[in-house]
Design an enzyme around this catalytic site. Structure first.
Site, mmCIF file in Angstrom:
data_model
loop_
_atom_site.group_PDB
_atom_site.id
_atom_site.type_symbol
_atom_site.label_atom_id
_atom_site.label_comp_id
_atom_site.label_asym_id
_atom_site.label_seq_id
_atom_site.Cartn_x
_atom_site.Cartn_y
_atom_site.Cartn_z
ATOM 1 N N SER A 135 41.171 42.010 39.922
ATOM 2 C CA SER A 135 40.918 40.765 40.636
ATOM 3 C C SER A 135 41.279 39.606 39.715
ATOM 4 O O SER A 135 40.777 39.532 38.595
ATOM 5 C CB SER A 135 39.435 40.727 41.012
ATOM 6 O OG SER A 135 39.105 39.493 41.579
ATOM 7 N N GLU A 214 40.406 38.962 52.454
ATOM 8 C CA GLU A 214 38.985 39.282 52.344
ATOM 9 C C GLU A 214 38.123 38.038 52.575
ATOM 10 O O GLU A 214 38.335 36.996 51.960
ATOM 11 C CB GLU A 214 38.758 39.836 50.928
ATOM 12 C CG GLU A 214 37.395 40.423 50.681
ATOM 13 C CD GLU A 214 37.272 40.965 49.250
ATOM 14 O OE1 GLU A 214 38.282 41.043 48.513
ATOM 15 O OE2 GLU A 214 36.148 41.306 48.868
ATOM 16 N N ASP A 239 33.491 41.405 53.116
ATOM 17 C CA ASP A 239 32.744 41.709 51.897
ATOM 18 C C ASP A 239 31.327 41.145 52.088
ATOM 19 O O ASP A 239 30.414 41.860 52.535
ATOM 20 C CB ASP A 239 33.471 41.058 50.696
ATOM 21 C CG ASP A 239 32.661 41.083 49.402
ATOM 22 O OD1 ASP A 239 31.634 41.786 49.346
ATOM 23 O OD2 ASP A 239 33.045 40.401 48.421
ATOM 24 N N LYS A 263 30.234 47.213 48.175
ATOM 25 C CA LYS A 263 29.630 46.896 46.870
ATOM 26 C C LYS A 263 28.194 47.392 46.949
ATOM 27 O O LYS A 263 27.398 46.878 47.754
ATOM 28 C CB LYS A 263 29.599 45.391 46.644
ATOM 29 C CG LYS A 263 30.915 44.763 46.274
ATOM 30 C CD LYS A 263 30.723 43.275 46.066
ATOM 31 C CE LYS A 263 32.038 42.601 45.709
ATOM 32 N NZ LYS A 263 31.966 41.150 45.975
HETATM 33 O O1 NPG Z 1 36.433 43.291 39.076
HETATM 34 O O2 NPG Z 1 34.288 43.254 38.907
HETATM 35 C C1 NPG Z 1 35.351 42.767 39.269
HETATM 36 C C2 NPG Z 1 35.323 41.441 39.990
HETATM 37 C C3 NPG Z 1 35.931 41.532 41.310
HETATM 38 O O3 NPG Z 1 36.591 39.543 42.334
HETATM 39 C C4 NPG Z 1 35.705 40.291 42.074
HETATM 40 N N1 NPG Z 1 34.461 40.073 42.448
HETATM 41 O O4 NPG Z 1 33.979 38.187 45.357
HETATM 42 O O5 NPG Z 1 34.401 40.244 45.039
HETATM 43 C C5 NPG Z 1 34.138 39.131 44.603
HETATM 44 C C6 NPG Z 1 34.065 38.890 43.129
HETATM 45 C C7 NPG Z 1 32.741 38.477 42.599
HETATM 46 C C8 NPG Z 1 32.575 38.432 41.270
HETATM 47 C C9 NPG Z 1 31.721 38.141 43.391
HETATM 48 C C10 NPG Z 1 31.386 38.064 40.728
HETATM 49 C C11 NPG Z 1 30.528 37.765 42.851
HETATM 50 C C12 NPG Z 1 30.373 37.706 41.531
#
Ligand code: NPG
Length: 374
Positions: A135, A214, A239, A263
């Site tokens: 990401s 997403e 999500d 998640k």
């Molecule tokens: O690789 O752990 C990872 C992060 C992936 O982008 C990512 N997470 O919205 O999915 C999301 C985002 C996120 C990160 C959301 C931190 C909330 C907190």
């Protein structure tokens, strides 16, 4: 098992580079670790709540408070606690899924260590290696973005996810698609930054052959996601909206989502994650494992989950080095090589299969740990 104690550690870990989304810019990962001692074994887990209530209503100190005041006392007074009973024993508390998920995962870790079974074995993993995506946060400029993406492509990642927001969408997507070529998997994540008025604009992403878009709209707004899914060709993936198997079923039946990001923290635990996975398999909806900047503790369990058969898209299950110079576990996650380039091995040891570095937990503590007993 009898739960003897629950210890909460609040720690701060420096990130190797700032991570910017449509809702926040993080330079440090502040998180809560849960360490349980049972009559049979010890278990560790990580609560994915962020430092502030910006991604969801949960946040580190709030999770700590609800665990201390409500969830832990309920578990500590029960005579028999297993991962399967954590949900029912804590159901009297509304919401607070990330806090509940952390407790369930810590109990599951202890339970599986006691019986010599791995998370993957317990959850139903069918593969030894999982495909990894990465990401990529919002960058200060296009050159920085392209440099970062090139680095990840060179490391072997099998899919790129770009964070987008109004004003940072079509041009970065165009530039990254040019850089990585037409075939590499590319998707975008809006973290609720758009509104119904943006539907036509989001349709302009269609030519870029994205795997999915997403969560463009706020989590409660299933109807606008239905409208978007009807209006554009790019598959819509939810999500933030998917907090339970019931909501997942509703969103699938209404046509709001054709792919789901699972998640475990967001949905209240690994057991609910498996239920959502099974529902999606039954409805032929592909799933992938999301990420919340987990340390090796949470990452180990996520990688095991991502080895279930319905996880047919690469997850945000990146290597430890994507986030941290030093991980909290003795077995940091490193991408494979050769035929396993861009993959992580599913841990095979009992429980999560990783060993927490308690020296680092102490070094990075923000406050003194708190131990709760029955
Ligand atoms: O690789 O752990 C990872 C992060 C992936 O982008 C990512 N997470 O919205 O999915 C999301 C985002 C996120 C990160 C959301 C931190 C909330 C907190």
């Amino acid at each position: 098992m009898k739960l003897e104690s629950i210890t909460l550690h609040r720690v701060a870990m420096p990130l190797v580079r700032p991570f910017e989304t449509s809702f926040a810019r993080q330079t440090t990962r502040v998180l809560l670790l849960v360490h349980v001692r049972t009559s049979e074994a010890e278990g560790w887990a990580e609560c994915v709540a962020m430092e502030g209530p910006l991604y969801s209503s949960e946040y580190v100190e709030g999770a700590e408070h609800v665990i201390r005041s409500y969830l832990a006392p309920a578990l500590l007074k029960a005579t028999d606690v297993t991962a399967e009973t954590v949900g029912p024993l804590t159901a009297f508390v509304v919401g607070h899924r990330m806090a509940k998920a952390a407790l369930e995962a810590a109990v599951l870790d202890a339970q599986l260590r006691a019986s010599g079974v791995s998370f993957g074995g317990y959850l139903g993993a069918v593969t030894d290696w999982v495909d990894c995506g990465v990401s990529v946060g919002i960058s200060p400029d296009l050159d920085t973005l392209l440099d970062e993406v090139s680095g990840y492509v060179d490391e072997g990642y099998r899919r790129i996810k770009l964070k987008i927001k109004p004003g940072w969408d079509l041009i970065p997507v165009y530039a990254v698609r040019e850089l990585i070529g037409p075939d590499m998997l590319l998707q975008v994540d809006a973290n609720t930054a758009y509104s119904a008025a943006d539907i036509a604009h989001l349709g302009r992403l269609d030519p870029f052959n994205l795997v999915l878009i997403e969560q463009p709209f706020v989590e409660e707004d299933i109807a606008t996601h239905v409208a978007l899914a009807r209006a554009i060709e790019t598959p819509v993936c939810l999500d933030e909206s998917i907090v339970s198997v019931g909501v997942a079923l509703d969103a699938i039946e209404r046509g709001a989502t054709s792919v789901i990001n699972i998640k475990p923290g967001r949905v209240g635990g690994y057991l609910e994650s498996v239920r959502i996975h099974d529902l999606c398999v039954a409805h032929e909806v592909p799933v992938w494992c999301g990420g919340m900047l987990e340390t090796g503790v949470g990452r180990a369990a996520n990688v095991a989950l991502a080895a279930l058969p319905g996880f047919i898209l690469p997850g945000d299950t990146s290597a430890s080095s994507r986030y941290f110079a030093e991980d909290l576990v003795e077995e940091p996650f490193v991408l494979g090589t050769g035929e396993h380039a861009g993959q992580l091995a599913v841990p095979t040891g009992p429980g999560t299969g990783v060993t927490v570095r308690e020296d680092l937990v102490r070094d990075w503590a923000l406050v003194a740990p708190v131990t709760l007993r029955g």
